[in-house]
Design a protein around this motif. Structure first.
Motif, PDB file in Angstrom:
ATOM      1  N   MET A   1       1.159   2.195  -1.518  1.00  0.00           N
ATOM      2  CA  MET A   1       0.373   2.129  -0.162  1.00  0.00           C
ATOM      3  C   MET A   1       0.565   2.223  -0.504  1.00  0.00           C
ATOM      4  O   MET A   1       0.791   2.195  -0.878  1.00  0.00           O
ATOM      5  N   SER A   2      -0.823   2.021  -1.703  1.00  0.00           N
ATOM      6  CA  SER A   2      -0.062   1.783  -3.217  1.00  0.00           C
ATOM      7  C   SER A   2      -1.296   1.249  -2.859  1.00  0.00           C
ATOM      8  O   SER A   2      -1.002   1.584  -2.777  1.00  0.00           O
ATOM      9  N   ALA A  24       0.863   1.905   1.320  1.00  0.00           N
ATOM     10  CA  ALA A  24       1.788   2.359   2.235  1.00  0.00           C
ATOM     11  C   ALA A  24       1.927   1.471   3.328  1.00  0.00           C
ATOM     12  O   ALA A  24       1.153   0.602   3.417  1.00  0.00           O
ATOM     13  N   THR A  25       2.882   1.632   4.181  1.00  0.00           N
ATOM     14  CA  THR A  25       3.083   0.812   5.355  1.00  0.00           C
ATOM     15  C   THR A  25       3.449   1.664   6.532  1.00  0.00           C
ATOM     16  O   THR A  25       3.941   2.772   6.404  1.00  0.00           O
ATOM     17  N   ALA A  26       3.246   1.150   7.671  1.00  0.00           N
ATOM     18  CA  ALA A  26       3.706   1.806   8.885  1.00  0.00           C
ATOM     19  C   ALA A  26       5.118   1.341   9.169  1.00  0.00           C
ATOM     20  O   ALA A  26       5.375   0.167   9.328  1.00  0.00           O
ATOM     21  N   ALA A  51      -1.956   9.773   5.112  1.00  0.00           N
ATOM     22  CA  ALA A  51      -1.511   9.210   3.839  1.00  0.00           C
ATOM     23  C   ALA A  51      -2.280   7.936   3.493  1.00  0.00           C
ATOM     24  O   ALA A  51      -2.636   7.710   2.331  1.00  0.00           O
ATOM     25  N   ILE A  52      -2.561   7.095   4.491  1.00  0.00           N
ATOM     26  CA  ILE A  52      -3.289   5.860   4.193  1.00  0.00           C
ATOM     27  C   ILE A  52      -4.723   6.167   3.799  1.00  0.00           C
ATOM     28  O   ILE A  52      -5.333   5.449   2.987  1.00  0.00           O
ATOM     29  N   VAL A  53      -5.293   7.234   4.342  1.00  0.00           N
ATOM     30  CA  VAL A  53      -6.634   7.645   3.917  1.00  0.00           C
ATOM     31  C   VAL A  53      -6.607   8.049   2.440  1.00  0.00           C
ATOM     32  O   VAL A  53      -7.508   7.705   1.664  1.00  0.00           O
ATOM     33  N   LEU A  54      -5.560   8.747   2.023  1.00  0.00           N
ATOM     34  CA  LEU A  54      -5.436   9.132   0.618  1.00  0.00           C
ATOM     35  C   LEU A  54      -5.252   7.912  -0.277  1.00  0.00           C
ATOM     36  O   LEU A  54      -5.749   7.880  -1.412  1.00  0.00           O
ATOM     37  N   VAL A  55      -4.545   6.903   0.216  1.00  0.00           N
ATOM     38  CA  VAL A  55      -4.390   5.669  -0.548  1.00  0.00           C
ATOM     39  C   VAL A  55      -5.753   5.044  -0.810  1.00  0.00           C
ATOM     40  O   VAL A  55      -6.082   4.648  -1.941  1.00  0.00           O
ATOM     41  N   TYR A 301      -2.110  -2.255   8.721  1.00  0.00           N
ATOM     42  CA  TYR A 301      -3.339  -3.045   8.750  1.00  0.00           C
ATOM     43  C   TYR A 301      -4.349  -2.470   7.759  1.00  0.00           C
ATOM     44  O   TYR A 301      -4.954  -3.203   6.963  1.00  0.00           O
ATOM     45  N   GLY A 302      -4.553  -1.152   7.824  1.00  0.00           N
ATOM     46  CA  GLY A 302      -5.490  -0.526   6.909  1.00  0.00           C
ATOM     47  C   GLY A 302      -5.075  -0.689   5.463  1.00  0.00           C
ATOM     48  O   GLY A 302      -5.918  -0.929   4.580  1.00  0.00           O
ATOM     49  N   TYR A 303      -3.787  -0.586   5.214  1.00  0.00           N
ATOM     50  CA  TYR A 303      -3.270  -0.709   3.846  1.00  0.00           C
ATOM     51  C   TYR A 303      -3.549  -2.087   3.267  1.00  0.00           C
ATOM     52  O   TYR A 303      -4.099  -2.231   2.169  1.00  0.00           O
ATOM     53  N   LEU A 304      -3.183  -3.127   4.001  1.00  0.00           N
ATOM     54  CA  LEU A 304      -3.300  -4.475   3.465  1.00  0.00           C
ATOM     55  C   LEU A 304      -4.740  -4.990   3.475  1.00  0.00           C
ATOM     56  O   LEU A 304      -5.116  -5.782   2.608  1.00  0.00           O
TER      57      LEU A 304
END
Length: 381
Positions: A1-2, A24-26, A51-55, A301-304
């Motif tokens: 996240m990554s 990334a993770t929550a 941050a997850i949007v940037l990932v 969830y979004g990250y994975l």
């Protein structure tokens, strides 16, 4: 996240088992001994969502890097702070981890189980997307985005050690610097990246609420504007002069063809650079409830899940067309990436995948034995 590949490689390339990003993770909230529902912190939910949007945007930019110096500069800036921000927040919310039965259960259900499920799922999926039908399933060699879960497992297990040390952050920096001198560190649990990102997690363990309040002062917000502008100018200048893969923290110094002593220097330099940009990023995170605040609870969830969209896109080689490399195409790709990861953080998606992301698994754990007075032993204070 990554989360990434080597510089200037084609988008159709096969995914490395240690691909960067990521993010990334929550992080779970601190313990709540009273048993009453804890109110989520709006600021941190906002920070995790942004941050997850940037990932996701960073992953969308990967196939566009070789054709645009501007995209590569933006990519470098984002990779300088989005994973450090996630890891610092994860460390901050891991401060209460004490290896108690309740915390171990949360670690297993919230980190270990998703790691096993998605490591297996990504291996099976990339057999098709990367045209590698015999890719083995290996729980010791994290594939693509799953490296973060493996690292978080190690970091959180060692939390009591870092909490008991007198100088945890300097020691963590020494560990990270030594890792850059050790190319012999294997791929097991992506240990090289786990050690090099360790100082950010330890820093999160050391932070207190007032530190986050400090970076959100209006003076810091104003200062963040010229700092980000200067960072962007420097990044644009450095594109042909520096290998941005240093920000992936994935390899020892020897991998970059430089003397080994560059490793410790880059460890300190990148740590300082990333911290400045993380502070600037956090200073602009809204502290009030926004339309996206509730999505901050679903960033894992979004990250994975967004990685499957990225891999499917690489399989059809969307970046081979000319239009995505035009200014309008690059903007469109960026907006689509943000929209996709936003949709994957929503409540309906979380309901579907909660069984593997946050399983209850009561059958796998012993029930707390009642102590004197009928109060469970793990709830005594």
């Amino acid at each position: 996240m990554s989360d990434t590949a080597q510089p200037a490689q084609p988008a159709q390339q096969s995914v490395r088992r240690t691909a960067a990003t990521p993010p990334a993770t929550a992080a779970p909230a601190p313990g709540n001994p009273s048993g009453r529902p804890k109110q989520r912190d709006v600021f941190f939910d906002n920070a995790k969502y942004l941050a997850i949007v940037l990932v996701a945007m960073g992953h969308a930019w990967e196939p566009l890097r070789s054709g645009s110096r501007t995209v590569t500069a933006l990519y470098t800036i984002v990779y300088a702070f989005h994973m450090p921000a996630f890891i610092i927040i994860s460390g901050y919310f891991s401060r209460t981890f004490d290896a108690s039965p309740a915390k171990i259960k949360r670690l297993v259900t919230g980190v270990v189980v998703p790691y096993v499920v998605f490591e297996t799922a990504y291996t099976l999926f990339t057999r098709w997307s990367d045209d590698v039908p015999d890719r083995p399933i290996s729980l010791l060699d994290p594939l693509y985005l799953t490296w973060f879960l493996a690292a978080l497992f190690v970091w959180r297990l060692t939390t009591p050690i870092w909490r008991s040390l007198r100088w945890p952050l300097p020691i963590a920096l020494v560990v990270a610097a030594l890792a850059t001198l050790s190319p012999s560190i294997g791929d097991d649990l992506d240990l090289q990246r786990t050690l090099q990102f360790l100082p950010y997690f330890v820093l999160g363990l050391c932070l207190r609420p007032e530190h986050f309040s400090l970076v959100r002062q209006w003076r810091v917000r104003l200062l963040a504007v010229p700092v980000f502008a200067a960072a962007l100018v420097f990044s644009y200048w450095a594109v042909p002069r520096m290998d941005y893969a240093w920000f992936f923290h994935r390899d020892a110094a020897e991998h970059f063809g430089v003397p080994s002593w560059y490793g410790p220097l880059m460890t300190l330099g990148l740590f300082g650079c990333s911290l400045i940009l993380v502070a600037c990023f956090l200073s602009w995170v809204p502290g009030r409830r926004m339309w996206f605040t509730t999505l901050g609870a679903g960033t894992l969830y979004g990250y994975l899940l967004h990685g499957f969209v990225v891999q499917a896109g690489n399989h059809v080689d969307w970046a081979a067309h000319h239009w995505p490399h035009t200014p309008l195409g690059e903007i469109t790709v960026t907006l689509v990436a943000g929209a996709v990861v936003t949709a994957l953080c929503t409540a309906p998606v979380r309901r579907v995948f909660r069984c593997v992301m946050e399983p209850r698994m009561e059958w796998a754990f012993r029930k707390a034995e009642p102590a004197a007075g009928g109060v469970p032993a793990q709830r005594r204070r």
